[in-house]
Design a protein around this motif. Sequence first.
Motif, PDB file in Angstrom:
ATOM      1  N   SER A 239      19.102   7.248 -23.269  1.00  0.00           N
ATOM      2  CA  SER A 239      18.422   6.490 -22.205  1.00  0.00           C
ATOM      3  C   SER A 239      17.028   6.052 -22.629  1.00  0.00           C
ATOM      4  CB  SER A 239      18.327   7.339 -20.931  1.00  0.00           C
ATOM      5  OG  SER A 239      19.606   7.810 -20.546  1.00  0.00           O
ATOM      6  N   HIS A 240      16.252   6.981 -23.198  1.00  0.00           N
ATOM      7  CA  HIS A 240      14.888   6.627 -23.594  1.00  0.00           C
ATOM      8  C   HIS A 240      14.862   5.732 -24.819  1.00  0.00           C
ATOM      9  CE1 HIS A 240      13.723   9.724 -20.744  1.00  0.00           C
ATOM     10  NE2 HIS A 240      12.557   9.109 -20.708  1.00  0.00           N
ATOM     11  N   ALA A 241      15.888   5.846 -25.646  1.00  0.00           N
ATOM     12  CA  ALA A 241      15.963   4.934 -26.788  1.00  0.00           C
ATOM     13  C   ALA A 241      16.214   3.514 -26.294  1.00  0.00           C
ATOM     14  CB  ALA A 241      17.076   5.372 -27.734  1.00  0.00           C
ATOM     15  N   ALA A 242      17.174   3.389 -25.389  1.00  0.00           N
ATOM     16  CA  ALA A 242      17.589   2.067 -24.928  1.00  0.00           C
ATOM     17  C   ALA A 242      16.488   1.397 -24.113  1.00  0.00           C
ATOM     18  CB  ALA A 242      18.847   2.202 -24.075  1.00  0.00           C
ATOM     19  N   GLY A 243      16.083   2.071 -23.044  1.00  0.00           N
ATOM     20  CA  GLY A 243      15.107   1.459 -22.156  1.00  0.00           C
ATOM     21  C   GLY A 243      15.748   0.515 -21.149  1.00  0.00           C
ATOM     22  N   VAL A 244      16.950   0.102 -21.438  1.00  0.00           N
ATOM     23  CA  VAL A 244      17.698  -0.709 -20.470  1.00  0.00           C
ATOM     24  C   VAL A 244      19.114  -0.184 -20.345  1.00  0.00           C
ATOM     25  CG1 VAL A 244      16.447  -2.892 -20.580  1.00  0.00           C
ATOM     26  CG2 VAL A 244      18.171  -2.368 -22.304  1.00  0.00           C
ATOM     27  N   ARG A 245      19.583  -0.250 -19.127  1.00  0.00           N
ATOM     28  CA  ARG A 245      20.842   0.378 -18.730  1.00  0.00           C
ATOM     29  C   ARG A 245      22.037   0.005 -19.594  1.00  0.00           C
ATOM     30  NH1 ARG A 245      20.689  -1.532 -13.505  1.00  0.00           N
ATOM     31  NH2 ARG A 245      19.037  -0.002 -13.216  1.00  0.00           N
ATOM     32  N   ASP A 246      22.152  -1.275 -19.940  1.00  0.00           N
ATOM     33  CA  ASP A 246      23.410  -1.692 -20.564  1.00  0.00           C
ATOM     34  C   ASP A 246      23.569  -1.242 -22.011  1.00  0.00           C
ATOM     35  OD1 ASP A 246      21.599  -3.346 -21.661  1.00  0.00           O
ATOM     36  OD2 ASP A 246      22.665  -5.205 -21.234  1.00  0.00           O
ATOM     37  N   GLN A 247      22.538  -0.626 -22.571  1.00  0.00           N
ATOM     38  CA  GLN A 247      22.701  -0.072 -23.919  1.00  0.00           C
ATOM     39  C   GLN A 247      23.031   1.417 -23.879  1.00  0.00           C
ATOM     40  OE1 GLN A 247      19.759  -0.898 -26.792  1.00  0.00           O
ATOM     41  NE2 GLN A 247      20.071  -3.094 -26.662  1.00  0.00           N
ATOM     42  N   VAL A 248      22.948   2.037 -22.702  1.00  0.00           N
ATOM     43  CA  VAL A 248      23.056   3.495 -22.648  1.00  0.00           C
ATOM     44  C   VAL A 248      24.450   3.992 -23.020  1.00  0.00           C
ATOM     45  CG1 VAL A 248      22.858   5.526 -21.175  1.00  0.00           C
ATOM     46  CG2 VAL A 248      21.147   3.708 -21.022  1.00  0.00           C
ATOM     47  N   ILE A 249      25.474   3.393 -22.425  1.00  0.00           N
ATOM     48  CA  ILE A 249      26.826   3.889 -22.716  1.00  0.00           C
ATOM     49  C   ILE A 249      27.182   3.694 -24.199  1.00  0.00           C
ATOM     50  CG2 ILE A 249      29.288   3.727 -22.143  1.00  0.00           C
ATOM     51  CD1 ILE A 249      28.514   3.120 -19.274  1.00  0.00           C
ATOM     52  N   PRO A 250      26.979   2.506 -24.748  1.00  0.00           N
ATOM     53  CA  PRO A 250      27.288   2.366 -26.195  1.00  0.00           C
ATOM     54  C   PRO A 250      26.550   3.384 -27.058  1.00  0.00           C
ATOM     55  CG  PRO A 250      26.836   0.214 -25.206  1.00  0.00           C
ATOM     56  CD  PRO A 250      26.578   1.230 -24.144  1.00  0.00           C
ATOM     57  N   LEU A 251      25.273   3.597 -26.768  1.00  0.00           N
ATOM     58  CA  LEU A 251      24.524   4.553 -27.592  1.00  0.00           C
ATOM     59  C   LEU A 251      24.983   5.991 -27.354  1.00  0.00           C
ATOM     60  CD1 LEU A 251      20.872   3.104 -27.527  1.00  0.00           C
ATOM     61  CD2 LEU A 251      22.594   2.874 -29.321  1.00  0.00           C
ATOM     62  N   ALA A 252      25.405   6.302 -26.141  1.00  0.00           N
ATOM     63  CA  ALA A 252      25.926   7.650 -25.873  1.00  0.00           C
ATOM     64  C   ALA A 252      27.189   7.894 -26.692  1.00  0.00           C
ATOM     65  CB  ALA A 252      26.205   7.824 -24.383  1.00  0.00           C
ATOM     66  N   LEU A 253      28.032   6.895 -26.753  1.00  0.00           N
ATOM     67  CA  LEU A 253      29.257   7.028 -27.562  1.00  0.00           C
ATOM     68  C   LEU A 253      28.916   7.148 -29.042  1.00  0.00           C
ATOM     69  CD1 LEU A 253      31.464   4.337 -25.767  1.00  0.00           C
ATOM     70  CD2 LEU A 253      31.526   6.819 -25.463  1.00  0.00           C
ATOM     71  N   ALA A 254      27.963   6.356 -29.465  1.00  0.00           N
ATOM     72  CA  ALA A 254      27.551   6.391 -30.864  1.00  0.00           C
ATOM     73  C   ALA A 254      27.016   7.780 -31.223  1.00  0.00           C
ATOM     74  CB  ALA A 254      26.487   5.320 -31.125  1.00  0.00           C
ATOM     75  N   ALA A 255      26.238   8.358 -30.323  1.00  0.00           N
ATOM     76  CA  ALA A 255      25.683   9.695 -30.563  1.00  0.00           C
ATOM     77  C   ALA A 255      26.804  10.725 -30.658  1.00  0.00           C
ATOM     78  CB  ALA A 255      24.704  10.058 -29.445  1.00  0.00           C
ATOM     79  N   THR A 256      27.806  10.536 -29.855  1.00  0.00           N
ATOM     80  CA  THR A 256      28.960  11.439 -29.896  1.00  0.00           C
ATOM     81  C   THR A 256      29.614  11.376 -31.279  1.00  0.00           C
ATOM     82  OG1 THR A 256      29.303  11.056 -27.545  1.00  0.00           O
ATOM     83  CG2 THR A 256      31.163  11.974 -28.774  1.00  0.00           C
ATOM     84  N   CYS A 257      29.699  10.167 -31.813  1.00  0.00           N
ATOM     85  CA  CYS A 257      30.354   9.978 -33.113  1.00  0.00           C
ATOM     86  C   CYS A 257      29.603  10.613 -34.282  1.00  0.00           C
ATOM     87  CB  CYS A 257      30.510   8.489 -33.416  1.00  0.00           C
ATOM     88  SG  CYS A 257      31.753   7.712 -32.390  1.00  0.00           S
ATOM     89  N   VAL A 258      28.301  10.701 -34.187  1.00  0.00           N
ATOM     90  CA  VAL A 258      27.569  11.274 -35.316  1.00  0.00           C
ATOM     91  C   VAL A 258      27.452  12.783 -35.214  1.00  0.00           C
ATOM     92  CG1 VAL A 258      26.265   9.167 -35.814  1.00  0.00           C
ATOM     93  CG2 VAL A 258      25.281  10.865 -34.262  1.00  0.00           C
ATOM     94  N   GLY A 259      28.074  13.354 -34.181  1.00  0.00           N
ATOM     95  CA  GLY A 259      28.124  14.805 -34.128  1.00  0.00           C
ATOM     96  C   GLY A 259      27.039  15.483 -33.311  1.00  0.00           C
ATOM     97  N   ALA A 260      26.478  14.757 -32.353  1.00  0.00           N
ATOM     98  CA  ALA A 260      25.466  15.375 -31.489  1.00  0.00           C
ATOM     99  C   ALA A 260      26.062  16.594 -30.783  1.00  0.00           C
ATOM    100  CB  ALA A 260      24.969  14.364 -30.456  1.00  0.00           C
ATOM    101  N   ASP A 261      25.213  17.592 -30.533  1.00  0.00           N
ATOM    102  CA  ASP A 261      25.649  18.812 -29.863  1.00  0.00           C
ATOM    103  C   ASP A 261      25.496  18.732 -28.349  1.00  0.00           C
ATOM    104  OD1 ASP A 261      26.322  20.505 -32.125  1.00  0.00           O
ATOM    105  OD2 ASP A 261      24.190  20.408 -32.628  1.00  0.00           O
ATOM    106  N   GLY A 262      25.203  17.547 -27.868  1.00  0.00           N
ATOM    107  CA  GLY A 262      25.033  17.380 -26.434  1.00  0.00           C
ATOM    108  C   GLY A 262      24.387  16.039 -26.181  1.00  0.00           C
ATOM    109  N   LEU A 263      24.342  15.639 -24.908  1.00  0.00           N
ATOM    110  CA  LEU A 263      23.723  14.372 -24.540  1.00  0.00           C
ATOM    111  C   LEU A 263      22.798  14.612 -23.349  1.00  0.00           C
ATOM    112  CD1 LEU A 263      26.879  12.047 -24.595  1.00  0.00           C
ATOM    113  CD2 LEU A 263      25.051  12.138 -26.327  1.00  0.00           C
ATOM    114  N   MET A 264      21.781  13.806 -23.260  1.00  0.00           N
ATOM    115  CA  MET A 264      20.917  13.845 -22.078  1.00  0.00           C
ATOM    116  C   MET A 264      20.803  12.415 -21.576  1.00  0.00           C
ATOM    117  SD  MET A 264      17.580  15.810 -21.155  1.00  0.00           S
ATOM    118  CE  MET A 264      16.147  15.229 -21.988  1.00  0.00           C
ATOM    119  N   ILE A 265      21.220  12.199 -20.344  1.00  0.00           N
ATOM    120  CA  ILE A 265      21.349  10.831 -19.833  1.00  0.00           C
ATOM    121  C   ILE A 265      20.691  10.706 -18.467  1.00  0.00           C
ATOM    122  CG2 ILE A 265      23.050   9.095 -19.082  1.00  0.00           C
ATOM    123  CD1 ILE A 265      24.938  10.209 -21.221  1.00  0.00           C
ATOM    124  N   GLU A 266      19.934   9.640 -18.304  1.00  0.00           N
ATOM    125  CA  GLU A 266      19.293   9.426 -17.012  1.00  0.00           C
ATOM    126  C   GLU A 266      20.234   8.727 -16.032  1.00  0.00           C
ATOM    127  OE1 GLU A 266      14.538   9.625 -17.984  1.00  0.00           O
ATOM    128  OE2 GLU A 266      15.397   7.718 -17.320  1.00  0.00           O
TER     129      GLU A 266
END
Lengths: 333, 333, 333, 333
Positions: free
Chosen positions: B271-298
């Motif tokens: 969320s803080h990386a994007a700054g705008v709503r429509d980038q949040v879901i794609p980036l959340a999925l991308a983070a999942t793909c690189v092996g993040a141990d969790g997500l924090m979403i506004e």
Amino acid sequence: MLVVMKIDATETNIKAVVDAAEKRGYVARPIPGGDRVSVGILHNNGSVDTSMFLGFADVKEVIAVTKPYKLVSREVKKENTLVRVGDNIFGDGSLPVIAGPCAIESMEQAIETAKAVKEAGAGLFRGGAFKPRTSPYSFQGLGEEGLKILAKVREETGLPVVTEIMDCENCEMVEEYTDVLQIGTRNMQNYSLLKRAGKSNKPVLLKRGMSATLQEWLMAAEYIMEEGNLNVILCERGIRTFVKHSRNTLDLSVVRAVKKESHLPVIVDPSHAAGVRDQVIPLALAATCVGADGLMIEVHYKPEEARSDGAQSLYPEQFKECISKVKTIHSLI
Amino acid sequence: MLVVMKIDATETNIKAVVDAAEKRGYVARPIPGGDRVSVGILHNNGSVDTSMFLGFADVKEVIAVTKPYKLVSREVKKENTLVRVGDNIFGDGSLPVIAGPCAIESMEQAIETAKAVKEAGAGLFRGGAFKPRTSPYSFQGLGEEGLKILAKVREETGLPVVTEIMDCENCEMVEEYTDVLQIGTRNMQNYSLLKRAGKSNKPVLLKRGMSATLQEWLMAAEYIMEEGNLNVILCERGIRTFVKHSRNTLDLSVVRAVKKESHLPVIVDPSHAAGVRDQVIPLALAATCVGADGLMIEVHYKPEEARSDGAQSLYPEQFKECISKVKTIHSLI
Amino acid sequence: MLVVMKIDATETNIKAVVDAAEKRGYVARPIPGGDRVSVGILHNNGSVDTSMFLGFADVKEVIAVTKPYKLVSREVKKENTLVRVGDNIFGDGSLPVIAGPCAIESMEQAIETAKAVKEAGAGLFRGGAFKPRTSPYSFQGLGEEGLKILAKVREETGLPVVTEIMDCENCEMVEEYTDVLQIGTRNMQNYSLLKRAGKSNKPVLLKRGMSATLQEWLMAAEYIMEEGNLNVILCERGIRTFVKHSRNTLDLSVVRAVKKESHLPVIVDPSHAAGVRDQVIPLALAATCVGADGLMIEVHYKPEEARSDGAQSLYPEQFKECISKVKTIHSLI
Amino acid sequence: MLVVMKIDATETNIKAVVDAAEKRGYVARPIPGGDRVSVGILHNNGSVDTSMFLGFADVKEVIAVTKPYKLVSREVKKENTLVRVGDNIFGDGSLPVIAGPCAIESMEQAIETAKAVKEAGAGLFRGGAFKPRTSPYSFQGLGEEGLKILAKVREETGLPVVTEIMDCENCEMVEEYTDVLQIGTRNMQNYSLLKRAGKSNKPVLLKRGMSATLQEWLMAAEYIMEEGNLNVILCERGIRTFVKHSRNTLDLSVVRAVKKESHLPVIVDPSHAAGVRDQVIPLALAATCVGADGLMIEVHYKPEEARSDGAQSLYPEQFKECISKVKTIHSLI
């Protein structure tokens, strides 16, 4: 603030922006352009979250026009703010120099270094008692003992002293001993600390954050001023870039930019930008040329024995040369 | 540490490096190369100031070989650290999701949002009671009232809560109410706060600083662990670059890099990386793909009325879609 | 090159590194450290791909020790390279100034501006005939007509001229008219162009790329020198950072860093760094202080009518003031 | 364009801005705000130099509202541009994969690698015949021999091939052999090359410059399209930041940003962003999640023997795993 709509924005979506702005108490005025409508949001007094409208339908871009700061702004106060510390004045066209070691290490180190920098022409002495270090295993400063040494330095040399506060807890103790409270780069957006410093009657030297924009830096100063302390000195010390040949990249353009936007004095610390001794004098001279209101330079009586920042500390004789050149240059511009 | 000498370095100057290193208790070993000598400094235990030798005569470059961290290092502890919060485990290959609004604004806002994110599959609730805002005129959070609302949210929904501490003073109060202490981006190098958090028995979520290198970030975690608190969750949230089309640039490579260097879990805040709503879901999925141990979403139950970060907050239905996709992707990699 | 192995690297994997290095003709020497082994790769002559070993098993990090450049290196040639253009010498401690408009727009504009800058003390005239513009719809320069105007300027004023080459095709034509070939920021890594310039008998002014490291910049110069043209003048013009208050961030530290690494002269262009007129003089003075071997400054006889870069072009009277101050400062350091 | 005047701007100076704008053929409309006047400049068609007004008296700031691009803009053409290469379509929601070695080194290497990537599911083969290398002493590619090998690869495998052009001279030769012309990162603002590629009837793959903004990148595409070639594929490959743990920082947000601004397809090259093999697969998956229109991945049949970029090249079996995961993920979003 200007909310730029998409070319094919619907009337409904334009109206949604206008309504939301008016609901929050602003005047919203649609401005038809060549091929699109923009909505001007007027009378905003600095506290609008410009990102708010970004999420609205058919909004392409949101542009802040009015800057969010008030007290720091030169549009609010035209004359330079003069910050006086002992016989030094920051902001009047003179060029006070703050010099001393990164950290206070011992009475001898402090006194010897202070005498040397005073003789060379420094107007204030610096030295950390509480040190923010990247590693918990690095030397963290002498704490209150360091503050007592600083007091002794002032007594012996007559030089006012500058030292860093790291948190609200130690602020009161530091205030007792120091003449200027320094807020370091890593704490530039430590808002609790900024507010605490804003309640002090000591001037505050506010270093720029590693990647702070001009606006963020001025807003940090705004936090201090908002609490009542108007004696803020800004200090540029280099920013983080991709560059590896210096510790940081000294942003000399910011000196002019600060002076356009704000009435606050701005000084330059070439030592932290350089990271290595042999760049310090050239950068100090360069800072003098762009109109800095002061300099802060690391000097150590025995740099090769320093417990921190030895590589960027000048030898006393180098500092003497530095000051002498700085004064010559300063008298000519 | 490798001290690279100039090609024509004199014997005397090489010896000066060796002597200084040995005087400080290290083993110094000159290594003749093709055309120059380098001096290897061995058995350094992380606390050597690599810049020290930079100032010596005939030294061309100083290269740190051993990393300065200990407790955070995977070379010291091979197995992943697992941080448990309620039923959530960070670091075991699962993907707990922390969701909620930027700031707690009201009981209704918090409870409604919490119910929605729980239903969608979030495992923890976030919301700020004390907000570090760039402007002193922006909403600063509800303070203790906000903490009480968080406690109520936990009671009503069973979700553990995450909230930010801004200074040592309010840390104790926050500890009473929260399950995880968050240290924000702007305070990543607020060492007093790190030390205080290190004395807490609550896990700490440590956001990466705006321009922090991997090493600086891990050293900040080291500060917390050094005080005894081993439950640190790292959180990547975007770094500052020259880019203007997103609020920050999400550095997904850092997830892998952290895992190589450290045993600590690392999550991603899109969320803080994007700054705008429509980038949040794609980036959340991308983070999942690189092996993040969790997500924090506004997430906000009414983003257009949010008092901060509205533009980047998901609508509850979007968050539901997000979690559903995230879970599908996570199950496949 | 130093290949740092992981703490628990196996003998087999260490041997694999040694073998691969030796297979490629290097000397590989394992260096046992405190807790890990590093492998020193000796006698590498600049062409080793340091990233090669990164992919090997149990390799933690690869560190380049020897720099990859040869001809540009001060370790190879100790004395400053002097580049002579007419009566100007770059690199001998004097401070030749190149001045003129961004683009040649007309005979009148060129001649009038050239006379003004000559009178003020400039030693060379600059002006683009072929302009690399971000937009295809912006003025692209007058082409050969512009070159003819430049030739006329030289005839009238006696000033040698500097103009940009944009590709190998137009290089020959430009060579006929100009005294110095400029390679612009956007072409710093256009290797075909670098090689072509390396075959010219005209000196080359090589601007630093927008985000070029010192090493990449020197390697670009190496391309030119490798082809036989040893007359290269480096030009710092600001780098891209997160900063928005100036067009680019002038990296003055690089001047000293270049001089340490290389024997080539390095000049500074404050105009492109600033982007706005009122920062140009301060930055020009600052560049003088750090030891630049020359300056390149945009001047236009009627800046408000300029077809490009008007905002950063000095008025002739400002340039006169600039040169006068620059000369005073230069005489003192 | 919005020209923001200072609070106390005089009538005369406001009028000077209006007059200058109208003299250049624009409509200028003063917009009184809360405390200052701004002047809207309408009907500008992309070619206004926004910096022009910066130099005028009493001007505080100049803000570009309309973007300068035309042909690349989604506001001009709403539907996605589809670029067809053989059986591959970029931009239609499918995900063609371009794979192969950094450089063509030999017939065996090319053919073996091509067969492997084809079998794994790649749709196009890549490999450089002319290589832009930072060092003149690094392997520069096989030149025309490399092109012939590429032609042979196509003949043997049926895969269309992608290879880089480095200058206008070799463009014609490359066109004869290749299916897609690649313009590399370092040449993104080599306008002569862009114009030449714009005259080709082959699709162009345009890599983003190391520190190019979205707008600069799209303007580079505009150069190609302006010359008549509408088949442009954009390729994100990581940007330069302060980060050292990866070769570049992959900017995944730019994929969404491109799609909002432009109708052109945008693909992602995770290999150059990563710089090391073990980050490539995670980043490839991440790119898939943000909606990339294709991937470009370096694969070498024997990475440890590669003459360039070995550390970031996948082994054929890794590439197979990569493609298989990518396809699964792609089918789900």
